[in-house]
Write a protein that holds these residues in place. Structure first.
Motif, mmCIF file in Angstrom:
data_model
loop_
_atom_site.group_PDB
_atom_site.id
_atom_site.type_symbol
_atom_site.label_atom_id
_atom_site.label_comp_id
_atom_site.label_asym_id
_atom_site.label_seq_id
_atom_site.Cartn_x
_atom_site.Cartn_y
_atom_site.Cartn_z
ATOM 1 N N UNK A 211 1.087 -1.081 0.473
ATOM 2 C CA UNK A 211 -0.141 -0.098 0.152
ATOM 3 C C UNK A 211 1.345 1.137 0.499
ATOM 4 N N UNK A 212 0.437 2.027 0.032
ATOM 5 C CA UNK A 212 1.391 3.026 -0.776
ATOM 6 C C UNK A 212 0.525 4.635 0.136
ATOM 7 N N UNK A 213 1.202 5.158 0.441
ATOM 8 C CA UNK A 213 1.120 6.833 2.370
ATOM 9 C C UNK A 213 2.071 7.599 0.764
ATOM 10 N N UNK A 214 0.803 8.948 0.941
ATOM 11 C CA UNK A 214 1.839 9.816 -0.015
ATOM 12 C C UNK A 214 1.772 10.811 0.880
ATOM 13 N N UNK A 215 2.386 11.612 0.383
ATOM 14 C CA UNK A 215 3.116 13.332 0.630
ATOM 15 C C UNK A 215 3.519 13.703 -0.991
ATOM 16 N N UNK A 216 2.497 14.797 -1.618
ATOM 17 C CA UNK A 216 2.722 14.938 -3.438
ATOM 18 C C UNK A 216 3.223 16.352 -2.518
ATOM 19 N N UNK A 217 4.642 16.619 -2.693
ATOM 20 C CA UNK A 217 4.736 18.409 -2.152
ATOM 21 C C UNK A 217 6.153 18.736 -3.134
ATOM 22 N N UNK A 218 6.657 19.780 -3.305
ATOM 23 C CA UNK A 218 7.548 20.089 -3.306
ATOM 24 C C UNK A 218 8.262 19.997 -2.501
ATOM 25 N N UNK A 219 10.174 19.432 -2.560
ATOM 26 C CA UNK A 219 10.377 19.284 -1.264
ATOM 27 C C UNK A 219 11.671 20.504 -0.374
ATOM 28 N N UNK A 220 10.694 20.664 0.482
ATOM 29 C CA UNK A 220 11.075 21.697 0.695
ATOM 30 C C UNK A 220 10.876 21.328 1.874
ATOM 31 N N UNK A 221 11.847 21.757 3.623
ATOM 32 C CA UNK A 221 11.478 21.663 5.125
ATOM 33 C C UNK A 221 10.297 21.898 5.052
ATOM 34 N N UNK A 222 9.377 22.921 5.106
ATOM 35 C CA UNK A 222 8.288 23.422 5.807
ATOM 36 C C UNK A 222 6.951 22.404 5.591
ATOM 37 N N UNK A 223 7.408 21.616 4.215
ATOM 38 C CA UNK A 223 6.177 20.623 4.046
ATOM 39 C C UNK A 223 6.258 19.190 4.648
ATOM 40 N N UNK A 224 7.412 19.387 5.137
ATOM 41 C CA UNK A 224 7.235 18.075 6.542
ATOM 42 C C UNK A 224 7.536 16.755 6.487
ATOM 43 N N UNK A 225 8.687 16.971 4.417
ATOM 44 C CA UNK A 225 9.051 15.528 4.790
ATOM 45 C C UNK A 225 9.409 14.385 5.793
ATOM 46 N N UNK A 226 10.342 15.135 6.657
ATOM 47 C CA UNK A 226 11.286 14.679 7.915
ATOM 48 C C UNK A 226 10.357 14.112 8.380
ATOM 49 N N UNK A 227 8.646 14.626 8.900
ATOM 50 C CA UNK A 227 8.219 14.395 10.232
ATOM 51 C C UNK A 227 7.637 13.140 9.552
ATOM 52 N N UNK A 228 7.141 12.777 7.868
ATOM 53 C CA UNK A 228 6.790 11.475 7.724
ATOM 54 C C UNK A 228 7.562 10.440 7.927
ATOM 55 N N UNK A 229 8.640 10.814 7.426
ATOM 56 C CA UNK A 229 9.661 9.739 7.273
ATOM 57 C C UNK A 229 10.080 9.525 9.188
ATOM 58 N N UNK A 230 10.325 9.960 10.214
ATOM 59 C CA UNK A 230 9.859 9.872 11.547
ATOM 60 C C UNK A 230 8.830 8.665 11.818
ATOM 61 N N UNK A 231 7.483 9.114 11.898
ATOM 62 C CA UNK A 231 6.091 8.459 11.054
ATOM 63 C C UNK A 231 6.609 7.225 10.926
ATOM 64 N N UNK A 232 7.374 7.391 8.870
ATOM 65 C CA UNK A 232 7.195 5.891 9.079
ATOM 66 C C UNK A 232 8.209 5.109 9.959
ATOM 67 N N UNK A 233 9.195 5.611 10.179
ATOM 68 C CA UNK A 233 9.667 4.648 11.240
ATOM 69 C C UNK A 233 9.314 3.915 11.873
ATOM 70 N N UNK A 234 8.451 5.171 12.892
ATOM 71 C CA UNK A 234 7.465 4.138 13.970
ATOM 72 C C UNK A 234 6.410 3.332 13.584
#
Length: 407
Positions: A211-234
């Motif tokens: 299954x896919x969890x998608x974050x569709x946004x330009x790669x910039x810090x405030x879009x929260x990609x790092x937060x999703x990576x932390x959530x993926x780890x959990x």
């Protein structure tokens, strides 16, 4: 050269038939403001009005013309003060010759030009806040203030309206909230061929069982990609092992941030689980391919386009409870759980994001189908393209009505 505020010749039918509305925007390239300008121009043409758009051109010029609008080549992008003064005279001449009834500005530098031309001709002036404008210095606040000087000021969300009221209290009675509209004919499951979804899954290397969890946004810090990576780890630590976390977005030259994301993915042991796939040109298929969509922004957004589009396709969404995005998603505590169309979590809170994603991914077939129906109905009621265009045209009509006697 000044003219009456209701000098156009109205034709039978719609109140705007026979009127000429000129929108001014730096250029007609892809973007929310540009797309909205084209959509409103098409709506004006449909009711028998002339729709002029003054800009330096761009990839949307052809679409504007094919939908009944008229492109007026104009150096609207300049921020040079002398050039802007000259542009006031140029725009006033164009508006006079074309018998323009309203000038509508969608960006700050063109707004100063539009304001000068509108006041020269004594015709109504409209502005739209497509985002929030910060102003740390007095000169910057003065520059930004033009967007609050319209006879009517359109805000693209309640969040944006509150920001305008806080910065420019005198504008409060002139503010109209018109949420950005989505073309729901494009963002509909029936409009997307299965092959489009299959092609994306294959391009992203997603297995049939994943299954896919998608974050569709330009790669910039405030879009929260790092937060999703932390959530993926959990989520992985909790035993979830059949999910691919897809970051679909253009880095736009932010090589340092991309390297930071890659280091975080490696440090968490998530290679192959979290995938950077670059720009996606078919977001409708991407949202349909996803089992859940994350919008984990860490700074306020002026609107929640991704959340609206995902809900239109029936895909569960988890968003940061920040800025305007929560306006687009029904969720407790402001709504009963039976009305839920998604989840809101505190910004930057990876454990909360992980918990909400786990709940979204754990929905049974019946619960997911019921939520999809609610979400689609929600966006149809509040965020359709037709609703946005109609509300904008109503704004124009309100300005063109003759003033009451004695007013």
């Amino acid at each position: 050269m000044p003219r009456s505020r209701a000098s156009f010749q109205r034709s039978p039918g719609h109140p705007l038939a026979g009127a000429t509305v000129l929108q001014i925007i730096p250029e007609l390239d892809t973007g929310g403001a540009e797309r909205t300008a084209v959509d409103v121009a098409a709506g004006l043409a449909e009711v028998g009005a002339r729709a002029l758009v003054a800009s330096e051109g761009g990839r949307l010029v052809g679409e504007l013309q094919s939908r009944g609008g008229e492109w007026v080549p104009f150096p609207a992008r300049t921020k040079n003060p002398l050039s802007m003064l000259l542009n006031v005279r140029r725009l006033a001449r164009i508006a006079h010759d074309e018998k323009v009834s309203i000038i509508h500005a969608r960006s700050r530098a063109p707004a100063w030009v539009g304001l000068g031309a509108a006041r020269t001709l004594d015709i109504p002036f409209v502005t739209t806040f497509h985002g929030s404008y910060s102003g740390a210095s007095a000169p910057k606040r003065l520059y930004n203030s033009v967007m609050a000087r319209g006879d009517l000021v359109i805000a693209n969300s309640n969040y944006t309206a509150r920001l305008i009221e806080g910065l420019y209290p005198s504008a409060k009675p002139r503010i109209r909230v018109i949420h950005r509209g989505t073309d729901l004919s494009r963002f509909a499951p029936s409009a997307i061929e299965p092959g489009r979804v299959d092609a994306l899954r294959k391009a992203w290397g997603v297995g049939p069982h994943e299954r896919i969890v998608l974050l569709g946004a330009r790669l910039t810090q405030w879009k929260g990609q790092s937060v999703l990576i932390e959530a993926a780890s959990l989520l992985r630590e909790s035993g979830l092992d059949d999910v691919a976390f897809v970051l679909a977005g253009d880095p736009q030259g932010r090589d340092g941030y991309v390297a930071e994301l890659d280091r975080l993915i490696a440090a968490k042991g998530l290679q192959g689980i979290v995938r950077r796939v670059g720009h996606c040109s078919d977001m409708a298929a991407a949202f349909l391919a996803a089992s859940a969509v994350a919008v984990p922004s860490t700074e306020p957004e002026a609107f929640g386009r991704a959340a609206v589009e995902a809900q239109a396709l029936g895909t569960p969404v988890v968003v940061s409870d920040l800025g305007a995005v929560p306006e687009t998603v029904l969720a407790p505590p402001s709504e009963p759980a039976s009305s839920r169309t998604g989840w809101r979590v505190p910004a930057g809170d990876a454990p909360a994001l992980a918990a909400a994603l786990a709940e979204a991914l754990g929905l049974g077939a019946s619960a997911r189908a019921a939520m999809a129906l609610r979400a689609r109905a929600h966006v149809e009621r509040h965020f359709s393209l037709e609703r946005m265009v109609a509300a904008t045209l109503d704004t124009y009509i309100a300005l063109l009505r003759p003033p009451p006697e004695g007013g």
